[in-house]
Design a protein around this motif. Structure first.
Motif, short mmCIF file in Angstrom:
data_model
loop_
_atom_site.label_atom_id
_atom_site.label_comp_id
_atom_site.label_asym_id
_atom_site.label_seq_id
_atom_site.Cartn_x
_atom_site.Cartn_y
_atom_site.Cartn_z
N GLU A 52 -43.69 24.70 -72.01
CA GLU A 52 -44.46 23.46 -71.74
C GLU A 52 -43.52 22.35 -71.26
OE1 GLU A 52 -47.80 22.71 -71.84
OE2 GLU A 52 -48.13 24.86 -72.17
N SER A 53 -42.39 22.20 -71.93
CA SER A 53 -41.42 21.17 -71.54
C SER A 53 -40.89 21.44 -70.13
CB SER A 53 -40.26 21.12 -72.53
OG SER A 53 -40.69 20.66 -73.78
N TYR A 55 -42.50 22.88 -67.58
CA TYR A 55 -43.47 22.46 -66.58
C TYR A 55 -43.66 20.94 -66.58
CZ TYR A 55 -44.52 27.17 -65.16
OH TYR A 55 -44.42 28.43 -64.65
N ASP A 56 -43.51 20.29 -67.71
CA ASP A 56 -43.54 18.83 -67.74
C ASP A 56 -42.36 18.26 -66.97
OD1 ASP A 56 -45.84 18.98 -69.28
OD2 ASP A 56 -44.82 18.53 -71.17
N ALA A 59 -42.41 17.92 -63.09
CA ALA A 59 -43.13 16.83 -62.45
C ALA A 59 -42.22 15.98 -61.57
CB ALA A 59 -43.81 15.95 -63.50
N ARG A 75 -50.99 18.34 -62.78
CA ARG A 75 -50.00 19.08 -63.58
C ARG A 75 -50.15 20.57 -63.29
NH1 ARG A 75 -49.10 17.07 -69.41
NH2 ARG A 75 -49.24 19.30 -69.63
N ARG A 81 -48.79 27.96 -67.03
CA ARG A 81 -48.01 27.62 -68.22
C ARG A 81 -48.08 28.74 -69.27
NH1 ARG A 81 -47.12 21.82 -69.28
NH2 ARG A 81 -47.48 20.72 -67.34
N SER A 127 -34.99 21.54 -63.82
CA SER A 127 -36.19 21.44 -64.66
C SER A 127 -35.98 22.16 -65.98
CB SER A 127 -37.41 22.02 -63.93
OG SER A 127 -37.72 21.23 -62.81
#
Length: 160
Positions: A52-53, A55-56, A59, A75, A81, A127
């Motif tokens: 999750e982090s 893919y956050d 951004a 998102r 995800r 990322s």
């Protein structure tokens, strides 16, 4: 420090390959403990949180966002995800649910539709590094994961 294989295959005994880590035990002596990165990160919930982090963090990398299906909020989609989280769980030494549901990861084949050059590779690695930072991953497992993620990202380059 020595850490071994992170592949999704299982040897004859049915357990994932062992990650051997030589590290101080309780800070008093040097000993050998055998744990997977999955275990060192804290198990399933921690690995899913890392995905999750990741893919956050993506951004801030528009070229990476452009190759993913996005939700209404811009998102990366829940499906992407969840699939990556499931992959990471197995790749890091946890249950092999990804392989059971989707088969062998075939990373190059699954990424062949995307032009992965050095810039795309570096954006992916940035990322992941931001995600590892956000999750507070440190020490031997961080050193190992930084190297392994960089190796895999470079392996997926298909534009030289």
């Amino acid at each position: 420090m020595l850490l071994a294989c992170g592949c999704a295959s299982r040897p004859a005994g049915g357990r994932p390959h062992v990650w051997a880590i030589q590290a101080p035990l309780d800070g008093l002596s040097t000993g050998r403990m055998e744990q997977t990165p999955y275990e060192l990160l804290g198990g399933r919930e921690a690995v899913i949180a890392l995905a999750e982090s990741f893919y956050d963090a993506m951004a801030s990398e528009p070229p990476l966002l452009a190759i993913h299906e996005l939700d209404a909020d811009g998102r990366v989609s829940r499906a992407a995800r969840d699939r990556f989280g499931l992959f990471l769980v197995g790749w890091l030494g946890g249950p092999q649910d990804y392989v059971a549901q989707h088969g062998h990861p075939r990373l190059r084949m699954r990424h062949a539709r995307v032009q992965v050059d050095e810039a795309m590779r570096d954006a992916w690695v940035r990322s992941m590094q931001r995600a590892l930072d956000a999750r507070g991953v440190q020490g031997a497992v961080r050193i190992f994961l930084d190297a392994r993620f960089a190796e895999v990202a470079d392996f997926l380059r298909n534009v030289r």
